[in-house]
Design an enzyme around this catalytic site. Structure first.
Site, PDB file in Angstrom:
ATOM      1  N   GLU A  89      26.074 121.237  23.184  1.00  0.00           N
ATOM      2  CA  GLU A  89      25.987 119.767  23.273  1.00  0.00           C
ATOM      3  C   GLU A  89      27.063 119.165  22.383  1.00  0.00           C
ATOM      4  O   GLU A  89      27.585 119.856  21.499  1.00  0.00           O
ATOM      5  CB  GLU A  89      24.606 119.305  22.786  1.00  0.00           C
ATOM      6  CG  GLU A  89      23.496 119.828  23.660  1.00  0.00           C
ATOM      7  CD  GLU A  89      22.116 119.287  23.257  1.00  0.00           C
ATOM      8  OE1 GLU A  89      22.026 118.497  22.300  1.00  0.00           O
ATOM      9  OE2 GLU A  89      21.161 119.681  23.923  1.00  0.00           O
ATOM     10  N   GLY A 113      27.229 122.704  18.719  1.00  0.00           N
ATOM     11  CA  GLY A 113      28.153 123.725  19.206  1.00  0.00           C
ATOM     12  C   GLY A 113      27.803 125.047  18.559  1.00  0.00           C
ATOM     13  O   GLY A 113      26.936 125.785  19.057  1.00  0.00           O
ATOM     14  N   ASP A 126      24.364 137.911  23.281  1.00  0.00           N
ATOM     15  CA  ASP A 126      24.751 139.267  22.841  1.00  0.00           C
ATOM     16  C   ASP A 126      25.526 139.963  23.967  1.00  0.00           C
ATOM     17  O   ASP A 126      26.583 140.549  23.745  1.00  0.00           O
ATOM     18  CB  ASP A 126      23.513 140.123  22.512  1.00  0.00           C
ATOM     19  CG  ASP A 126      22.888 139.744  21.181  1.00  0.00           C
ATOM     20  OD1 ASP A 126      23.532 139.004  20.411  1.00  0.00           O
ATOM     21  OD2 ASP A 126      21.751 140.188  20.931  1.00  0.00           O
ATOM     22  N   GLY A 171      26.807 138.447  26.715  1.00  0.00           N
ATOM     23  CA  GLY A 171      27.961 137.633  27.095  1.00  0.00           C
ATOM     24  C   GLY A 171      29.142 137.897  26.177  1.00  0.00           C
ATOM     25  O   GLY A 171      30.297 137.944  26.614  1.00  0.00           O
ATOM     26  N   HIS A 224      59.485 138.326  23.654  1.00  0.00           N
ATOM     27  CA  HIS A 224      60.199 137.683  24.771  1.00  0.00           C
ATOM     28  C   HIS A 224      61.152 136.580  24.290  1.00  0.00           C
ATOM     29  O   HIS A 224      61.952 136.075  25.094  1.00  0.00           O
ATOM     30  CB  HIS A 224      59.202 137.048  25.751  1.00  0.00           C
ATOM     31  CG  HIS A 224      58.556 138.015  26.701  1.00  0.00           C
ATOM     32  ND1 HIS A 224      57.648 138.968  26.319  1.00  0.00           N
ATOM     33  CD2 HIS A 224      58.698 138.174  28.048  1.00  0.00           C
ATOM     34  CE1 HIS A 224      57.249 139.649  27.362  1.00  0.00           C
ATOM     35  NE2 HIS A 224      57.871 139.206  28.428  1.00  0.00           N
ATOM     36  N   GLU A 253      31.587 131.317  23.614  1.00  0.00           N
ATOM     37  CA  GLU A 253      30.475 132.271  23.412  1.00  0.00           C
ATOM     38  C   GLU A 253      30.338 132.661  21.940  1.00  0.00           C
ATOM     39  O   GLU A 253      30.070 133.826  21.608  1.00  0.00           O
ATOM     40  CB  GLU A 253      30.597 133.475  24.344  1.00  0.00           C
ATOM     41  CG  GLU A 253      30.535 133.015  25.801  1.00  0.00           C
ATOM     42  CD  GLU A 253      30.042 134.033  26.772  1.00  0.00           C
ATOM     43  OE1 GLU A 253      29.301 134.948  26.383  1.00  0.00           O
ATOM     44  OE2 GLU A 253      30.413 133.908  27.960  1.00  0.00           O
ATOM     45  N   THR A 283      32.238 131.240  18.134  1.00  0.00           N
ATOM     46  CA  THR A 283      33.550 131.361  17.499  1.00  0.00           C
ATOM     47  C   THR A 283      33.619 132.652  16.674  1.00  0.00           C
ATOM     48  O   THR A 283      32.589 133.274  16.393  1.00  0.00           O
ATOM     49  CB  THR A 283      33.790 130.173  16.540  1.00  0.00           C
ATOM     50  OG1 THR A 283      32.764 130.218  15.536  1.00  0.00           O
ATOM     51  CG2 THR A 283      33.754 128.831  17.256  1.00  0.00           C
ATOM     52  N   SER A 284      34.824 132.997  16.239  1.00  0.00           N
ATOM     53  CA  SER A 284      34.951 134.175  15.362  1.00  0.00           C
ATOM     54  C   SER A 284      34.116 133.986  14.102  1.00  0.00           C
ATOM     55  O   SER A 284      33.544 134.937  13.572  1.00  0.00           O
ATOM     56  CB  SER A 284      36.422 134.396  14.978  1.00  0.00           C
ATOM     57  OG  SER A 284      37.113 134.955  16.077  1.00  0.00           O
TER      58      SER A 284
HETATM   59  N1  COS Z   1      18.260 137.955  19.567  1.00  0.00           N
HETATM   60  C1  COS Z   1      17.015 137.451  19.535  1.00  0.00           C
HETATM   61  N2  COS Z   1      16.616 136.462  18.683  1.00  0.00           N
HETATM   62  C2  COS Z   1      17.540 135.981  17.849  1.00  0.00           C
HETATM   63  C3  COS Z   1      18.872 136.451  17.823  1.00  0.00           C
HETATM   64  C4  COS Z   1      19.219 137.485  18.735  1.00  0.00           C
HETATM   65  N3  COS Z   1      20.454 137.997  18.790  1.00  0.00           N
HETATM   66  N4  COS Z   1      19.563 135.781  16.892  1.00  0.00           N
HETATM   67  C5  COS Z   1      18.689 134.907  16.335  1.00  0.00           C
HETATM   68  N5  COS Z   1      17.486 135.041  16.921  1.00  0.00           N
HETATM   69  C6  COS Z   1      16.267 134.301  16.602  1.00  0.00           C
HETATM   70  C7  COS Z   1      15.861 134.570  15.160  1.00  0.00           C
HETATM   71  O1  COS Z   1      15.039 135.706  15.078  1.00  0.00           O
HETATM   72  C8  COS Z   1      15.089 133.301  14.802  1.00  0.00           C
HETATM   73  O2  COS Z   1      13.800 133.406  15.365  1.00  0.00           O
HETATM   74  P1  COS Z   1      12.528 132.660  14.663  1.00  0.00           P
HETATM   75  O3  COS Z   1      12.760 131.196  14.809  1.00  0.00           O
HETATM   76  O4  COS Z   1      11.370 133.148  15.455  1.00  0.00           O
HETATM   77  O5  COS Z   1      12.516 133.098  13.222  1.00  0.00           O
HETATM   78  C9  COS Z   1      15.851 132.234  15.576  1.00  0.00           C
HETATM   79  O6  COS Z   1      16.526 132.898  16.643  1.00  0.00           O
HETATM   80  C10 COS Z   1      16.833 131.486  14.714  1.00  0.00           C
HETATM   81  O7  COS Z   1      17.711 132.431  14.100  1.00  0.00           O
HETATM   82  P2  COS Z   1      18.761 131.996  13.005  1.00  0.00           P
HETATM   83  O8  COS Z   1      18.024 131.272  11.900  1.00  0.00           O
HETATM   84  O9  COS Z   1      19.597 133.171  12.681  1.00  0.00           O
HETATM   85  O10 COS Z   1      19.606 130.909  13.821  1.00  0.00           O
HETATM   86  P3  COS Z   1      20.632 129.836  13.324  1.00  0.00           P
HETATM   87  O11 COS Z   1      20.147 128.501  13.755  1.00  0.00           O
HETATM   88  O12 COS Z   1      20.973 130.040  11.876  1.00  0.00           O
HETATM   89  O13 COS Z   1      21.924 130.165  14.239  1.00  0.00           O
HETATM   90  C11 COS Z   1      23.830 131.342  15.050  1.00  0.00           C
HETATM   91  C12 COS Z   1      22.489 131.388  14.298  1.00  0.00           C
HETATM   92  C13 COS Z   1      24.892 130.542  14.337  1.00  0.00           C
HETATM   93  C14 COS Z   1      24.264 132.794  15.163  1.00  0.00           C
HETATM   94  C15 COS Z   1      23.589 130.758  16.488  1.00  0.00           C
HETATM   95  O14 COS Z   1      23.263 129.385  16.428  1.00  0.00           O
HETATM   96  C16 COS Z   1      24.778 130.940  17.381  1.00  0.00           C
HETATM   97  O15 COS Z   1      24.962 131.994  17.942  1.00  0.00           O
HETATM   98  N6  COS Z   1      25.610 129.876  17.550  1.00  0.00           N
HETATM   99  C17 COS Z   1      26.737 129.899  18.472  1.00  0.00           C
HETATM  100  C18 COS Z   1      26.272 129.480  19.805  1.00  0.00           C
HETATM  101  C19 COS Z   1      27.223 129.900  20.869  1.00  0.00           C
HETATM  102  O16 COS Z   1      27.612 131.060  20.985  1.00  0.00           O
HETATM  103  N7  COS Z   1      27.605 128.946  21.697  1.00  0.00           N
HETATM  104  C20 COS Z   1      28.419 129.195  22.817  1.00  0.00           C
HETATM  105  C21 COS Z   1      27.673 128.719  24.003  1.00  0.00           C
HETATM  106  S1  COS Z   1      28.092 129.515  25.472  1.00  0.00           S
HETATM  107  S2  COS Z   1      29.970 129.224  25.769  1.00  0.00           S
END
Ligand code: COS
Length: 380
Positions: free
Chosen positions: A126, A130, A241, A243, A339, A364, A366-367
């Protein structure tokens, strides 16, 4: 890792298809118009590529994660944007349903997606959520009959303009903080109240349109809920994971494509009376590019193997995505450098690779998000 016979055969098939079908004419048109190429998409679908990883009972080919990674790598080696055409249905589109869909949902949605008759996309991001995907504010209000009314806005939704269905994340329980209380839905894009913004003008990956998705009082039936209510964030993370493995494979494909172009050019181009490949400054760059590409590839194949073995692969997928995305950019940078001025004009393939590579460490996750995931696992 050495590929077994089955995967080596698949790799060859994917490579042959990309080299034969992804013609310069198509690639130039994609880049110039930014429009989705239905003909090449349908051809991929006829070969079964849209359903490589979708189980056979739902109309797919039932391949494993390694096959999927090879598909994306080989396609991206020729065209990063066309690698996404065959990726989405196997990944963020079909993935959430394979993970948490009911039998009825799988039977309804997966076969047409696997056959490429329908397009399913993924809407998590959104404007204000992000990297902090848990900050989702799109709201799905449950009605007394179990249906939902959805309001909100999603942004940077790849494939939205031509999608039939969308996996959508919305807050169902605002009393729960952060990422809790979010649910996952399968949304019919033709429902009243669903609209798309204008396709974005992007730096690269042109030909796979990306736009905002606007939801105004969209009424969805109870059957649109996928998996358990309020548990959507976990499904999003698990889907990502897988993706991320695909996008890591895309990074490897881009790096490999750049390396091959740079080798070819370095052997042909003469300066100071000899091919520039004979200068150590160039050959050492090639050595670094090859080493980084191969290291990225091994991380990707290893993460795929872990997933295929049913092991916890979240950290390995993040490592692969992090390393391969950065590697693609290092290698693309050096390929353009080798190049010289020719690398900066669009007659040479490396110019497009360079632009396409730039998104890989962004989408999907960021780094920096991958670093958060990796560090989080280390410090648990
Ligand atoms: N598999 C299953 N559950 C997961 C998980 C995973 N890989 N990663 C986190 N969770 C669960 C956690 O267990 C936690 O569960 P509970 O609420 O039951 O305790 C919950 O999700 C929240 O976990 P966490 O506190 O680690 O989440 P955060 O809000 O701190 O966010 C990141 C973690 C930053 C890693 C996450 O928001 C993220 O991946 N952001 C990027 C998003 C993205 O890739 N966007 C691109 C969109 S598609 S182009």
């Amino acid at each position: 890792m050495i590929l077994d016979q089955k995967h080596a055969r698949l790799q060859k098939l994917f490579r042959q298809f990309a080299e034969t079908e992804f013609t310069k004419e198509i690639l130039d048109r994609l880049d110039e118009t930014g429009e989705f190429e239905w003909d090449i998409f349908r051809k991929m679908a006829r070969y079964g590529f849209c359903g490589v990883k979708i189980p056979k009972e739902y109309g797919g080919a039932g391949g494993d994660y390694l096959a999927y990674a090879l598909l994306v790598e080989e396609f991206a080696r020729v065209s990063p944007v066309l690698s996404i055409y065959a990726n989405t249905s196997n990944s963020l589109g079909g993935g959430p349903l394979m993970l948490a869909g009911s039998e009825e949902q799988k039977q309804t949605y997966l076969p047409p997606v696997a056959r490429g008759e329908k397009i399913m996309v993924f809407a998590l991001t959104e404007p204000g959520a992000g990297s902090d995907a848990g900050g989702t504010t799109t709201r799905a209000e449950e009605q007394p009959d179990g249906s939902f009314i959805i309001n909100g806005r999603k942004t940077f939704i790849s494939g939205a303009p031509m999608a039939d269905w969308c996996i959508l994340f919305a807050k169902t329980d605002p009393t729960q903080k952060g990422s809790r209380g979010i649910s996952m839905f399968v949304l019919d894009m033709k429902l009243p109240g669903v609209s798309c913004g204008k396709p974005e003008h992007k730096m690269g990956i042109k030909g796979y349109p990306t736009c905002d998705l606007v939801l105004e009082d969209v009424h969805v039936p109870a059957s649109a809920l996928v998996g358990r209510k309020d548990k959507g964030f976990g499904y999003a993370m698990q889907t990502l994971d897988g993706g991320r493995l695909g996008m890591a494979a895309q990074g490897v494909g881009i790096a490999q494509g750049c390396l091959e172009e740079a080798i070819r050019y370095a052997k042909e181009r003469k300066q100071f009376g000899k091919p520039i490949a004979n200068f150590q400054a160039i050959s050492f760059m090639l050595a670094d590019m090859a080493t980084e590409t191969e290291a990225a590839r091994q991380l990707v194949y290893h993460a795929a193997q872990l997933k295929d073995a049913g092991k916890d692969a979240g950290q390995a997928c993040s490592m692969a995505k992090y390393f391969a995305a950065e590697a693609a950019n290092h290698v693309a940078y050096k390929a353009v450098q080798i190049h010289g001025g020719y690398g900066y004009i669009n007659e040479y393939k490396v110019e497009r690779f360079y632009r396409d590579a730039r998104i890989v460490p962004i989408y999907e996750g960021t780094s920096q998000v991958q670093q958060m995931v990796i560090a989080g696992t280390l410090l648990k």
